[in-house]
Design a protein around this motif. Structure first.
Motif, short mmCIF file in Angstrom:
data_model
loop_
_atom_site.label_atom_id
_atom_site.label_comp_id
_atom_site.label_asym_id
_atom_site.label_seq_id
_atom_site.Cartn_x
_atom_site.Cartn_y
_atom_site.Cartn_z
N VAL A 27 -10.72 -67.58 -18.08
CA VAL A 27 -11.25 -67.71 -16.72
C VAL A 27 -10.12 -68.13 -15.80
N MET A 28 -9.97 -67.42 -14.69
CA MET A 28 -8.99 -67.78 -13.68
C MET A 28 -9.72 -68.29 -12.45
N TYR A 29 -9.38 -69.52 -12.03
CA TYR A 29 -9.98 -70.13 -10.85
C TYR A 29 -9.01 -69.98 -9.68
N ASP A 30 -9.50 -69.29 -8.64
CA ASP A 30 -8.63 -69.00 -7.50
C ASP A 30 -9.49 -68.40 -6.39
N VAL A 31 -8.86 -68.10 -5.24
CA VAL A 31 -9.54 -67.40 -4.15
C VAL A 31 -8.70 -66.18 -3.74
N PRO A 32 -9.32 -65.15 -3.19
CA PRO A 32 -8.60 -63.90 -2.93
C PRO A 32 -7.43 -64.01 -1.96
N VAL A 33 -7.45 -64.98 -1.04
CA VAL A 33 -6.41 -65.06 -0.02
C VAL A 33 -5.19 -65.85 -0.48
N ALA A 34 -5.24 -66.46 -1.66
CA ALA A 34 -4.14 -67.31 -2.12
C ALA A 34 -3.01 -66.45 -2.69
N ASN A 35 -1.81 -66.61 -2.14
CA ASN A 35 -0.71 -65.76 -2.61
C ASN A 35 -0.22 -66.16 -4.00
N HIS A 36 -0.34 -67.41 -4.38
CA HIS A 36 0.08 -67.81 -5.72
C HIS A 36 -0.88 -67.28 -6.78
N GLY A 37 -2.16 -67.26 -6.46
CA GLY A 37 -3.10 -66.66 -7.37
C GLY A 37 -2.91 -65.15 -7.46
N VAL A 238 -3.00 -55.69 -5.61
CA VAL A 238 -2.95 -57.05 -5.06
C VAL A 238 -2.74 -57.01 -3.55
N ARG A 239 -1.91 -56.10 -3.10
CA ARG A 239 -1.66 -55.98 -1.66
C ARG A 239 -2.96 -55.67 -0.92
N GLN A 240 -3.73 -54.76 -1.43
CA GLN A 240 -5.00 -54.43 -0.79
C GLN A 240 -5.94 -55.63 -0.77
N GLU A 241 -5.96 -56.39 -1.86
CA GLU A 241 -6.80 -57.58 -1.93
C GLU A 241 -6.38 -58.62 -0.90
#
Length: 276
Positions: A27-37, A238-241
């Protein structure tokens, strides 16, 4: 030129065995706008293991500062990757290196010592010098003079990336590792994965929000690198996201709400927000 990854390494994805030991997916915990994720998602796409990873927001655990989340990462930061046996790995670079080790094919580790040094340095420019201050592009409130100084440091970091990619004085400039278009030569490496989402941020924000000219116009090496990355499937995904998430920020009026739009519009003569 399409993105290339070396096919060196074991054909067996050892991590698939590791992840399955407890009968659970990662499981990866993150949000779509985070560049490190985003760099971790890019690695997951590159390794072809999307079916072994579930993507969740930290809200699923109560948020970044919740007791449950802090048990996984006492720093309360994103991203976190939890393994099938419950082990939690915080921090994007640590997660990238774990995935590179556990899923070794295709590899993102350069073959030569100088190639690995160039890749590490390229990623370090972002992690050491850009990541700590990247909030100057989208956060507030912040004093105008502080924001201006941090934007200047962003410029210096972009120039350092250009130096590695283009200068005959860069480390390994006389070796195949400097042949490009990527930071360690013809194959994509960890340094490229680390840097790419942050450069998406700069391309999206600096011209539109702060009046910079095209950030690539005076940086031909970075321009060549960025367009080569855009042609690599995992990076383009990833760019599109990220662009979709950043447009949601725009639609929500983020740069107005945090005071950036007004700050730039009424900047004093001794405050510089825009560079080439």
């Amino acid at each position: 030129m399409s993105g290339k990854m070396s096919e060196r390494g074991s054909m067996q994805a050892r991590g698939s065995v590791c992840a399955a030991r407890a009968g659970k997916e990662m499981v990866m915990y993150d949000v779509p706008v985070a560049n490190h994720g985003a760099r971790v998602r890019m690695m997951i796409y590159a390794k072809g293991i999307e079916d072994q990873v579930k993507f969740e927001s930290p809200k699923a655990l109560g948020g970044l500062k919740s007791e449950e989340y802090l048990k996984l990462n006492p720093m309360g930061k994103m991203p976190i990757l939890t393994l099938g046996d419950g082990t939690a790995i915080p921090e994007s670079t640590a997660i990238l290196r774990y995935l590179e080790s556990e899923f070794p094919n295709p590899t993102l580790t350069p073959q030569t010592a100088i190639g690995r040094a160039r890749s590490d340095y390229f990623g370090q420019i972002v992690d050491a010098y850009m990541s700590p201050i990247q909030g100057c592009m989208y956060r507030g409130p912040m004093e105008a003079s502080t924001r201006a100084e941090q934007l200047k440091q962003i410029k210096f970091s972009l120039d350092a990336m250009e130096h590695l990619l283009s200068s005959p004085a860069a480390p390994g400039a006389d070796t195949p590792s400097a042949s490009g278009p990527f930071c360690a030569g013809e194959f994509i490496s960890l340094g490229d994965v680390i840097a790419y989402p942050t450069i998406i941020f700069t391309e999206y924000m600096l011209p539109a929000k702060f009046g910079w000219k095209d950030i690539f116009a005076s940086r031909p090496g970075l321009n060549r690198w960025y367009h080569a990355m855009n042609e690599w499937g995992p990076a383009e995904k990833v760019r599109q996201e990220l662009i979709a998430a950043l447009k949601k920020w725009d639609d929500d009026g983020r740069w107005v709400k945090v005071g950036i739009e007004d700050q730039v519009a009424h900047a004093q003569d001794d405050v510089q927000f825009a560079y080439e």
